[in-house]
Design a protein around this motif. Structure first.
Motif, PDB file in Angstrom:
ATOM      1  N   VAL A  77      72.869  38.859  47.366  1.00 29.78           N
ATOM      2  CA  VAL A  77      71.810  38.138  48.070  1.00 29.78           C
ATOM      3  C   VAL A  77      72.056  38.384  49.548  1.00 29.78           C
ATOM      4  O   VAL A  77      73.002  37.834  50.132  1.00 29.78           O
ATOM      5  CB  VAL A  77      71.833  36.633  47.764  1.00 29.78           C
ATOM      6  CG1 VAL A  77      70.648  35.938  48.448  1.00 29.78           C
ATOM      7  CG2 VAL A  77      71.798  36.382  46.263  1.00 29.78           C
ATOM      8  N   ASP A  78      71.228  39.244  50.143  1.00 22.11           N
ATOM      9  CA  ASP A  78      71.508  39.752  51.483  1.00 22.11           C
ATOM     10  C   ASP A  78      72.928  40.332  51.504  1.00 22.11           C
ATOM     11  O   ASP A  78      73.274  41.116  50.639  1.00 22.11           O
ATOM     12  CB  ASP A  78      71.298  38.668  52.533  1.00 22.11           C
ATOM     13  CG  ASP A  78      69.811  38.552  52.924  1.00 22.11           C
ATOM     14  OD1 ASP A  78      69.006  39.384  52.459  1.00 22.11           O
ATOM     15  OD2 ASP A  78      69.467  37.636  53.676  1.00 22.11           O
ATOM     16  N   ASP A  79      73.768  39.918  52.435  1.00 23.76           N
ATOM     17  CA  ASP A  79      75.120  40.473  52.510  1.00 23.76           C
ATOM     18  C   ASP A  79      76.128  39.716  51.655  1.00 23.76           C
ATOM     19  O   ASP A  79      77.310  40.075  51.614  1.00 23.76           O
ATOM     20  CB  ASP A  79      75.612  40.462  53.965  1.00 23.76           C
ATOM     21  CG  ASP A  79      75.007  41.597  54.781  1.00 23.76           C
ATOM     22  OD1 ASP A  79      74.564  42.593  54.172  1.00 23.76           O
ATOM     23  OD2 ASP A  79      74.964  41.479  56.008  1.00 23.76           O
ATOM     24  N   HIS A  80      75.677  38.671  50.970  1.00 22.86           N
ATOM     25  CA  HIS A  80      76.580  37.869  50.148  1.00 22.86           C
ATOM     26  C   HIS A  80      76.676  38.478  48.748  1.00 22.86           C
ATOM     27  O   HIS A  80      75.656  38.705  48.085  1.00 22.86           O
ATOM     28  CB  HIS A  80      76.088  36.427  50.062  1.00 22.86           C
ATOM     29  CG  HIS A  80      75.898  35.782  51.406  1.00 22.86           C
ATOM     30  ND1 HIS A  80      76.949  35.405  52.200  1.00 22.86           N
ATOM     31  CD2 HIS A  80      74.772  35.468  52.088  1.00 22.86           C
ATOM     32  CE1 HIS A  80      76.491  34.869  53.321  1.00 22.86           C
ATOM     33  NE2 HIS A  80      75.170  34.908  53.282  1.00 22.86           N
ATOM     34  N   LEU A  81      77.894  38.718  48.285  1.00 23.51           N
ATOM     35  CA  LEU A  81      78.123  39.324  46.979  1.00 23.51           C
ATOM     36  C   LEU A  81      78.808  38.323  46.057  1.00 23.51           C
ATOM     37  O   LEU A  81      79.797  37.693  46.433  1.00 23.51           O
ATOM     38  CB  LEU A  81      78.988  40.585  47.112  1.00 23.51           C
ATOM     39  CG  LEU A  81      78.482  41.662  48.079  1.00 23.51           C
ATOM     40  CD1 LEU A  81      79.408  42.866  48.051  1.00 23.51           C
ATOM     41  CD2 LEU A  81      77.051  42.074  47.744  1.00 23.51           C
ATOM     42  N   ARG A 120      66.379  41.982  49.312  1.00 20.40           N
ATOM     43  CA  ARG A 120      67.128  40.777  49.663  1.00 20.40           C
ATOM     44  C   ARG A 120      67.936  40.267  48.469  1.00 20.40           C
ATOM     45  O   ARG A 120      68.796  39.407  48.632  1.00 20.40           O
ATOM     46  CB  ARG A 120      66.166  39.659  50.126  1.00 20.40           C
ATOM     47  CG  ARG A 120      65.145  40.079  51.172  1.00 20.40           C
ATOM     48  CD  ARG A 120      65.782  40.496  52.486  1.00 20.40           C
ATOM     49  NE  ARG A 120      66.532  39.445  53.131  1.00 20.40           N
ATOM     50  CZ  ARG A 120      66.003  38.581  54.015  1.00 20.40           C
ATOM     51  NH1 ARG A 120      64.708  38.666  54.338  1.00 20.40           N
ATOM     52  NH2 ARG A 120      66.751  37.654  54.582  1.00 20.40           N
ATOM     53  N   TYR A 121      67.622  40.791  47.279  1.00 15.54           N
ATOM     54  CA  TYR A 121      68.303  40.366  46.054  1.00 15.54           C
ATOM     55  C   TYR A 121      68.446  41.583  45.145  1.00 15.54           C
ATOM     56  O   TYR A 121      67.530  42.403  45.033  1.00 15.54           O
ATOM     57  CB  TYR A 121      67.492  39.288  45.329  1.00 15.54           C
ATOM     58  CG  TYR A 121      68.084  38.863  43.993  1.00 15.54           C
ATOM     59  CD1 TYR A 121      68.931  37.766  43.909  1.00 15.54           C
ATOM     60  CD2 TYR A 121      67.807  39.571  42.820  1.00 15.54           C
ATOM     61  CE1 TYR A 121      69.493  37.381  42.701  1.00 15.54           C
ATOM     62  CE2 TYR A 121      68.369  39.200  41.605  1.00 15.54           C
ATOM     63  CZ  TYR A 121      69.200  38.109  41.552  1.00 15.54           C
ATOM     64  OH  TYR A 121      69.759  37.734  40.349  1.00 15.54           O
ATOM     65  N   ALA A 139      72.133  30.480  47.761  1.00 18.26           N
ATOM     66  CA  ALA A 139      71.986  31.641  48.640  1.00 18.26           C
ATOM     67  C   ALA A 139      70.536  32.122  48.672  1.00 18.26           C
ATOM     68  O   ALA A 139      70.004  32.473  49.738  1.00 18.26           O
ATOM     69  CB  ALA A 139      72.915  32.767  48.190  1.00 18.26           C
ATOM     70  N   ILE A 140      69.878  32.136  47.502  1.00 15.54           N
ATOM     71  CA  ILE A 140      68.464  32.529  47.456  1.00 15.54           C
ATOM     72  C   ILE A 140      67.612  31.529  48.223  1.00 15.54           C
ATOM     73  O   ILE A 140      66.711  31.908  48.996  1.00 15.54           O
ATOM     74  CB  ILE A 140      67.983  32.638  45.994  1.00 15.54           C
ATOM     75  CG1 ILE A 140      68.697  33.791  45.271  1.00 15.54           C
ATOM     76  CG2 ILE A 140      66.467  32.855  45.936  1.00 15.54           C
ATOM     77  CD1 ILE A 140      68.421  33.841  43.788  1.00 15.54           C
ATOM     78  N   ALA A 141      67.882  30.245  48.036  1.00 17.14           N
ATOM     79  CA  ALA A 141      67.143  29.208  48.765  1.00 17.14           C
ATOM     80  C   ALA A 141      67.329  29.369  50.271  1.00 17.14           C
ATOM     81  O   ALA A 141      66.382  29.183  51.060  1.00 17.14           O
ATOM     82  CB  ALA A 141      67.589  27.822  48.296  1.00 17.14           C
ATOM     83  N   GLY A 174      64.823  31.003  55.483  1.00 23.52           N
ATOM     84  CA  GLY A 174      65.064  31.707  56.732  1.00 23.52           C
ATOM     85  C   GLY A 174      66.412  31.449  57.343  1.00 23.52           C
ATOM     86  O   GLY A 174      66.636  31.750  58.526  1.00 23.52           O
ATOM     87  N   LYS A 175      67.356  30.936  56.547  1.00 26.46           N
ATOM     88  CA  LYS A 175      68.686  30.682  57.068  1.00 26.46           C
ATOM     89  C   LYS A 175      69.539  31.939  56.948  1.00 26.46           C
ATOM     90  O   LYS A 175      69.395  32.715  55.994  1.00 26.46           O
ATOM     91  CB  LYS A 175      69.350  29.540  56.290  1.00 26.46           C
ATOM     92  CG  LYS A 175      68.625  28.204  56.463  1.00 26.46           C
ATOM     93  CD  LYS A 175      69.328  27.104  55.685  1.00 26.46           C
ATOM     94  CE  LYS A 175      68.621  25.771  55.876  1.00 26.46           C
ATOM     95  NZ  LYS A 175      69.270  24.678  55.103  1.00 26.46           N
ATOM     96  N   PRO A 176      70.471  32.177  57.894  1.00 30.61           N
ATOM     97  CA  PRO A 176      71.311  33.376  57.841  1.00 30.61           C
ATOM     98  C   PRO A 176      72.316  33.300  56.702  1.00 30.61           C
ATOM     99  O   PRO A 176      72.662  32.216  56.257  1.00 30.61           O
ATOM    100  CB  PRO A 176      72.006  33.374  59.215  1.00 30.61           C
ATOM    101  CG  PRO A 176      71.979  31.948  59.644  1.00 30.61           C
ATOM    102  CD  PRO A 176      70.723  31.362  59.077  1.00 30.61           C
TER     103      PRO A 176
END
Length: 320
Positions: A221-225, A273-274, A311-313, A318-320
């Protein structure tokens, strides 16, 4: 701010978890099933001189949507358009095309956060394209053959260690239809002598069989794995873990630095983004990428449900 969730009317556990998280945060949510169009969902959109965005209100059975309020879209396996059953086959094909162009065209033009934009999903959903792009991003992909030539398929499998390959659908695993019913097309082990001339009927995918220690489902999810080991507990699940979920055990794990860099590069390449990815991890800890799914499930791994949902929420808000 309104978050538009596009998903089937039937229960979707993943969409439900994200909607619940947004509701708990007080974020306005409108859930629509494109399958309700045109019979139970009426659309209207207008573009005037001096404007650069479509405006209008879409009216559904339970909720209305003001297009001007949409700040994010969660595109989560929406249903197909349900057309009037009285239409002729030719009329239905024409109406479906117009629906895709009109309904889909207006939606796809929305300048907002998408998880994920359907056009980007579509491109990443083509396995041959996605695997080649993954290799360019530095991820390790097993030897893979796409062919309609049975002789080529037999020769490819015969050249592999153990003369064994994994046969899998090139497209969606659930896309098969038998006697009018949708059926799952799971991964299967094949030997050269088991490959028949029916390969000529369409494209087929064969992949080198990897002697795995376990599998990993990695969700980005973005840069989060978020990654979890999947340990098979039956013969069926060792071939394809989706065939026997009850036998599986899970354990969250770290992602090797090189693999993490490749996944993030792949996300940027497709503009996603996902993304859900499946890896086979060998006994020497080598990660082989075998599947890429821009709409993949994550709810079946208990320890990761909440972190991924939140993380998706965050992305939709629009949160980093």
């Amino acid at each position: 701010m309104t978050v538009l969730v596009l998903t089937r009317r039937t229960v979707d556990g993943v969409a439900d978890m994200v909607i619940t998280a947004l509701n708990e945060r007080g974020t306005p949510v409108v859930r629509l099933d494109p399958g309700d169009f045109p019979q139970e969902l009426t659309i209207s959109a207008r573009l005037d001189p001096g404007q650069d965005a479509w405006r209008g209100v879409w009216r559904g059975t339970y909720r209305d949507l003001d297009l001007s309020t949409v700040r994010a879209v969660y595109y989560r396996r929406p249903g197909r358009f349900r057309l009037d059953s009285r239409m002729t086959a030719d009329g239905a094909r024409w109406a479906d095309g117009e629906a895709r162009a009109g309904f889909g065209g207006v939606l796809s033009s929305l300048r907002c956060t998408w998880v994920n934009h359907p056009w980007r999903n579509a491109l990443a959903g083509f396995a041959p394209h996605a695997l080649a792009e993954a290799a360019r991003c530095g991820l390790l992909v097993p030897s893979t053959l796409i062919t309609s030539d049975p002789a080529e398929a037999r020769a490819f499998v015969a050249s592999l260690p153990g003369r064994i390959a994994a046969y899998k659908a090139v497209g969606a695993a659930s896309a098969g239809v038998h006697e009018g019913r949708r059926v799952a097309l799971w991964t299967a082990r094949v030997r050269p002598e088991e490959i028949t001339d029916t390969v000529r009927l369409t494209a087929h995918q064969f992949q080198a069989w990897i002697d795995k220690k376990y599998e990993v489902r990695l969700t980005a999810v973005d840069d989060h794995l978020f990654a979890a080991e999947i340990h098979a507990g039956s013969a069926l699940s060792r071939i394809d873990f989706r065939r026997d979920y009850d036998s599986l055990t899970y354990r969250t794990c770290d992602v090797p630095e090189a693999t993490a860099a490749g996944v993030r590069a792949l996300m940027r390449s497709f503009g996603l983004r996902y993304l859900a990815l499946d890896f086979l991890v060998t006994h020497d800890s080598c990660w082989h990428l075998i599947d890429i799914n821009p709409s993949g499930q994550y709810g079946f791994i208990p320890e990761l449900r909440q972190p991924i949902t939140q993380a998706i929420a965050d992305v939709l808000e629009g949160k980093p």
